[in-house]
Design a protein around this motif. Structure first.
Motif, PDB file in Angstrom:
ATOM      1  N   MET A 221       0.777  -1.246  -0.038  1.00  0.00           N
ATOM      2  CA  MET A 221      -0.075  -0.104  -0.041  1.00  0.00           C
ATOM      3  C   MET A 221       0.857   1.213  -0.025  1.00  0.00           C
ATOM      4  N   GLY A 222       1.981   1.197   0.813  1.00  0.00           N
ATOM      5  CA  GLY A 222       2.974   2.350   0.850  1.00  0.00           C
ATOM      6  C   GLY A 222       3.625   2.681  -0.552  1.00  0.00           C
ATOM      7  N   LEU A 223       4.126   1.657  -1.240  1.00  0.00           N
ATOM      8  CA  LEU A 223       4.589   1.711  -2.786  1.00  0.00           C
ATOM      9  C   LEU A 223       3.753   2.485  -3.271  1.00  0.00           C
ATOM     10  N   PHE A 224       2.188   1.827  -3.602  1.00  0.00           N
ATOM     11  CA  PHE A 224       1.299   2.320  -4.499  1.00  0.00           C
ATOM     12  C   PHE A 224       0.945   3.626  -4.308  1.00  0.00           C
ATOM     13  N   LEU A 228       1.356   7.044  -6.456  1.00  0.00           N
ATOM     14  CA  LEU A 228       0.353   8.052  -6.658  1.00  0.00           C
ATOM     15  C   LEU A 228       0.504   9.543  -6.250  1.00  0.00           C
ATOM     16  N   LEU A 229       1.367   9.701  -5.139  1.00  0.00           N
ATOM     17  CA  LEU A 229       1.646  11.041  -4.644  1.00  0.00           C
ATOM     18  C   LEU A 229       2.707  11.695  -5.432  1.00  0.00           C
ATOM     19  N   LEU A 230       3.890  10.700  -6.049  1.00  0.00           N
ATOM     20  CA  LEU A 230       4.723  11.311  -7.075  1.00  0.00           C
ATOM     21  C   LEU A 230       4.326  11.702  -8.280  1.00  0.00           C
ATOM     22  N   CYS A 231       3.000  10.889  -8.831  1.00  0.00           N
ATOM     23  CA  CYS A 231       2.458  11.725  -9.945  1.00  0.00           C
ATOM     24  C   CYS A 231       1.525  12.977  -9.624  1.00  0.00           C
ATOM     25  N   HIS A 232       0.977  12.797  -8.479  1.00  0.00           N
ATOM     26  CA  HIS A 232       0.251  14.175  -7.948  1.00  0.00           C
ATOM     27  C   HIS A 232       1.314  15.197  -7.808  1.00  0.00           C
ATOM     28  N   TRP A 233       2.496  15.199  -7.111  1.00  0.00           N
ATOM     29  CA  TRP A 233       3.335  16.383  -6.982  1.00  0.00           C
ATOM     30  C   TRP A 233       3.709  16.856  -8.256  1.00  0.00           C
ATOM     31  N   ASN A 234       4.237  15.849  -9.095  1.00  0.00           N
ATOM     32  CA  ASN A 234       4.956  16.119 -10.327  1.00  0.00           C
ATOM     33  C   ASN A 234       4.026  16.817 -11.385  1.00  0.00           C
ATOM     34  N   GLY A 235       2.485  16.579 -11.183  1.00  0.00           N
ATOM     35  CA  GLY A 235       1.348  17.303 -11.837  1.00  0.00           C
ATOM     36  C   GLY A 235       1.435  18.611 -11.535  1.00  0.00           C
ATOM     37  N   CYS A 236       1.496  18.874 -10.236  1.00  0.00           N
ATOM     38  CA  CYS A 236       1.446  20.138  -9.572  1.00  0.00           C
ATOM     39  C   CYS A 236       2.347  20.901  -9.894  1.00  0.00           C
ATOM     40  N   ILE A 237       3.594  20.549 -10.037  1.00  0.00           N
ATOM     41  CA  ILE A 237       5.044  21.318 -10.330  1.00  0.00           C
ATOM     42  C   ILE A 237       4.805  21.643 -11.715  1.00  0.00           C
ATOM     43  N   GLN A 238       4.412  20.807 -12.596  1.00  0.00           N
ATOM     44  CA  GLN A 238       4.196  21.044 -14.075  1.00  0.00           C
ATOM     45  C   GLN A 238       3.281  22.049 -14.340  1.00  0.00           C
ATOM     46  N   PHE A 239       2.223  22.377 -13.539  1.00  0.00           N
ATOM     47  CA  PHE A 239       1.335  23.536 -13.620  1.00  0.00           C
ATOM     48  C   PHE A 239       2.001  24.637 -13.084  1.00  0.00           C
ATOM     49  N   ARG A 273       0.075  14.783 -18.099  1.00  0.00           N
ATOM     50  CA  ARG A 273       1.267  15.276 -18.616  1.00  0.00           C
ATOM     51  C   ARG A 273       2.382  14.605 -17.779  1.00  0.00           C
ATOM     52  N   ALA A 274       2.323  14.841 -16.550  1.00  0.00           N
ATOM     53  CA  ALA A 274       3.401  14.212 -15.824  1.00  0.00           C
ATOM     54  C   ALA A 274       3.652  12.731 -15.869  1.00  0.00           C
ATOM     55  N   LEU A 275       2.345  11.922 -15.917  1.00  0.00           N
ATOM     56  CA  LEU A 275       2.527  10.616 -16.016  1.00  0.00           C
ATOM     57  C   LEU A 275       3.010  10.080 -17.387  1.00  0.00           C
ATOM     58  N   SER A 276       2.682  10.861 -18.440  1.00  0.00           N
ATOM     59  CA  SER A 276       3.333  10.687 -19.803  1.00  0.00           C
ATOM     60  C   SER A 276       4.849  10.561 -19.667  1.00  0.00           C
ATOM     61  N   HIS A 277       5.393  11.846 -18.983  1.00  0.00           N
ATOM     62  CA  HIS A 277       6.823  11.854 -18.985  1.00  0.00           C
ATOM     63  C   HIS A 277       7.419  10.720 -18.180  1.00  0.00           C
ATOM     64  N   MET A 278       6.719  10.347 -17.045  1.00  0.00           N
ATOM     65  CA  MET A 278       7.309   9.403 -16.301  1.00  0.00           C
ATOM     66  C   MET A 278       7.267   7.939 -16.799  1.00  0.00           C
ATOM     67  N   ILE A 279       6.277   7.713 -17.387  1.00  0.00           N
ATOM     68  CA  ILE A 279       6.094   6.246 -18.090  1.00  0.00           C
ATOM     69  C   ILE A 279       6.868   6.246 -19.631  1.00  0.00           C
ATOM     70  N   GLY A 280       7.182   7.507 -19.902  1.00  0.00           N
ATOM     71  CA  GLY A 280       7.984   7.649 -21.207  1.00  0.00           C
ATOM     72  C   GLY A 280       7.115   7.374 -22.404  1.00  0.00           C
ATOM     73  N   ILE A 281       5.534   7.582 -22.490  1.00  0.00           N
ATOM     74  CA  ILE A 281       4.898   7.535 -23.611  1.00  0.00           C
ATOM     75  C   ILE A 281       5.290   8.666 -24.443  1.00  0.00           C
ATOM     76  N   MET A 308      10.951   6.114 -10.088  1.00  0.00           N
ATOM     77  CA  MET A 308       9.653   5.376  -9.951  1.00  0.00           C
ATOM     78  C   MET A 308       9.793   3.973 -10.164  1.00  0.00           C
ATOM     79  N   TYR A 309      10.388   3.516 -11.457  1.00  0.00           N
ATOM     80  CA  TYR A 309      10.690   2.128 -11.869  1.00  0.00           C
ATOM     81  C   TYR A 309      11.577   1.592 -10.963  1.00  0.00           C
ATOM     82  N   THR A 310      12.906   2.143 -10.834  1.00  0.00           N
ATOM     83  CA  THR A 310      13.858   1.745  -9.615  1.00  0.00           C
ATOM     84  C   THR A 310      13.130   1.440  -8.210  1.00  0.00           C
ATOM     85  N   MET A 311      12.348   2.394  -7.990  1.00  0.00           N
ATOM     86  CA  MET A 311      11.700   2.207  -6.572  1.00  0.00           C
ATOM     87  C   MET A 311      10.765   0.956  -6.505  1.00  0.00           C
TER      88      MET A 311
END
Length: 515
Positions: A221-224, A228-239, A273-281, A308-311
């Motif tokens: 649960m902590g990993l999941f 999610l929080l990494l995507c959340h914070w990344n998206g907020c920084i993007q904006f 947008r942040a998730l697209s960058h993170m998973i390389g789409i 994220m993948y490494t983690m």
């Protein structure tokens, strides 16, 4: 026997008035630490004598307080990045500002509360305010102080000063931008997430359940949640970056026509947008980054995606290879025991009792204590046994205030035993060849003339230990009970080295028999 019939705790007294919220309750955790309801009642009396304004770790009010702090910390985890990046309208900003002021206030008060919060250390509860203060200052005070720094109060004062001062429009705009950037430092409040680890550690200390399955679930649960929080914070920084640049024409926000869009639409596109960058789409849009700033933001997202993948891989590998070795050994022994019961076709009820006994005896961990004792010296063995059961031995008059060498020799002969509720420990006319010390739990002693309940710190069978006669009482476990036994043969071996104590004890035993 040390004590006559004990009555259970007075539930009406424990629950009367609001002050009872500060006192320990009878729960699975408190019973594991104290052993019985009578011992929990004694703990209530101890707290009343110590201070009525100290919150006990097993009290109801502490459970409510922990729930409040965890919910508030989780809300901060989600709300702070959104507030920094997206809430630019006056209505939304004021709501976010009120939430932050409330959070700052609660976290500052939490520091004061922790100075009156009882502490669990090595299954012991500290209730003295001076000891609580000393423990808190040495452990979590610095981290809590940093995370509770009232930055939003400072921002509010700075804004109020700016509104009442005759500054130029350029200076005012610069101050607002500095204030907006300073809000990023409110992320320090997220250090309060450490409380979750503290509470889980305490729960693990006082729980007698097998924690490996729970720990594995929490890791997943902590990993999941971390992803999610990494995507959340990344998206907020993007904006946030286009917001700080006041939406230049070449920014992705303008290209996607999101400048005047709703909060939900802005947030959704930013996270996508942040998730697209993170998973390389892709870059998250039809066009590549338009300037150097946006380019660095995209590269940062891609690096965080690699992280994220490494983690994920590292966490899964750790879960598979770095499990709890004693817990694994316990499961292996448990599996072997179940195979044996199946092979011998034991009845279902007997299987259940055997499994319950095995769980209660080893508590989800398998240690070969005899083998461990062989690895250490005799003085170390004596110290270990003194920590574990010296209090049990000192509660018996015949062993109290004896020579330390004699007490240590007796401790080395003690054997740990566990009985389930309803088990007969001794019965009349059975050979009395051992004495029992109650560590935790309750037993009922029944003779022809008296019936008494014994609990933590009591003992029985001391006369049989010296006279090697027959038992005159029936002793039955009325709850799960953990005992230490001392056999007559082992005790005789100890007495050979202490002739004066041997003569005194036998003389006392003969006098008691004549009476």
């Amino acid at each position: 026997m040390n004590r006559s019939l004990l009555t259970g705790p007075n539930n009406e007294t424990m629950t009367r008035g609001w002050r009872s919220l500060f006192l320990p309750r009878v729960t699975k955790q408190s019973l594991h630490v104290y052993g019985s309801e009578a011992a929990v009642q004694k703990e209530c009396d101890r707290q009343r004598e110590t201070s009525s304004w100290v919150i006990h770790p097993f009290s109801a009010i502490r459970n409510y307080y922990i729930l409040l702090m965890l919910v508030l910390t989780f809300l901060n985890l989600l709300a702070i990045p959104i507030g920094i990046a997206f809430l630019d309208s006056e209505h939304h900003f004021r709501a976010w500002e009120i939430f932050n002021l409330f959070s700052d206030t609660v976290f500052v008060l939490d520091i004061l509360v922790n100075f009156r919060m009882g502490v669990i250390t090595d299954q012991k509860v500290i209730l003295q305010p001076k000891e609580i203060r000393h423990h808190y200052l040495k452990s979590w005070f610095a981290l809590d102080l940093i995370s509770a720094f009232p930055l939003d109060y400072i921002i509010l004062i700075a804004k109020s000063f700016e509104e009442h001062s005759d500054t130029s429009s350029f200076s005012a705009s610069k101050l607002v931008r500095v204030i907006m950037f300073a809000r990023i430092f409110s992320l320090a409040r997220l250090l309060r997430v450490s409380k979750l680890w503290r509470f889980f550690t305490e729960w693990e200390q006082v729980s007698n359940a097998n924690m490996e399955a729970v720990r594995l679930i929490l890791r997943i649960m902590g990993l999941f949640l971390m992803i999610l929080l990494l995507c959340h914070w990344n998206g907020c920084i993007q904006f946030l970056v286009p917001v700080l640049q006041e939406f230049p024409e070449h920014s992705w926000v303008v290209r996607e026509n999101l400048t005047n869009a709703t909060l939900g639409e802005q947030y959704s596109v930013a996270v996508f947008r942040a998730l697209s960058h993170m998973i390389g789409i892709s870059y998250g849009s039809a066009e590549p980054p338009s300037d150097e700033t946006e380019l660095w933001i995209v590269m940062t997202s891609m690096v965080s995606g690699a992280l994220m993948y490494t983690m994920m891989v590292a966490s899964i590998a750790a879960m598979m290879t770095n499990g709890d070795a004693p817990a694994k050994a316990f499961r292996s022994k448990m599996s072997q025991l179940e195979d044996y019961m199946t092979y011998r076709k034991l009845p279902r009820e007997l299987r259940t009792r055997i499994c319950n006994y095995f769980q209660a005896r080893h508590q989800g961990k398998w240690f070969d204590e005899e083998d461990i004792f062989k690895l250490v010296s005799r003085p170390l063995r004596e110290e270990i046994l003194n920590v574990r059961c010296a209090n049990v031995l000192n509660s018996v008059p015949m062993f109290r205030n004896r020579d330390a060498n004699f007490s240590n020799a007796v401790l080395l002969k003690l054997r740990r035993e566990v009985f389930q509720e309803g088990d007969l420990i001794t019965h009349p006319n059975a050979p009395g060849d051992r004495m029992f010390f109650v560590e935790r739990g309750r037993v009922l002693v029944t003779t022809a003339t008296v019936q008494a309940e014994l609990c933590d710190g009591d003992c029985f069978g001391e006369l049989c230990l010296l006279n090697k006669g027959h038992c005159t009482a029936m002793v039955q476990a009325t709850s799960l009970v953990r005992l230490y036994s001392l056999s007559a043969g082992s005790f005789e071996e100890v007495l050979q080295g202490f002739p004066e104590i041997r003569e005194e004890l036998y003389q006392t035993a003969h006098e008691r028999l004549r009476v």
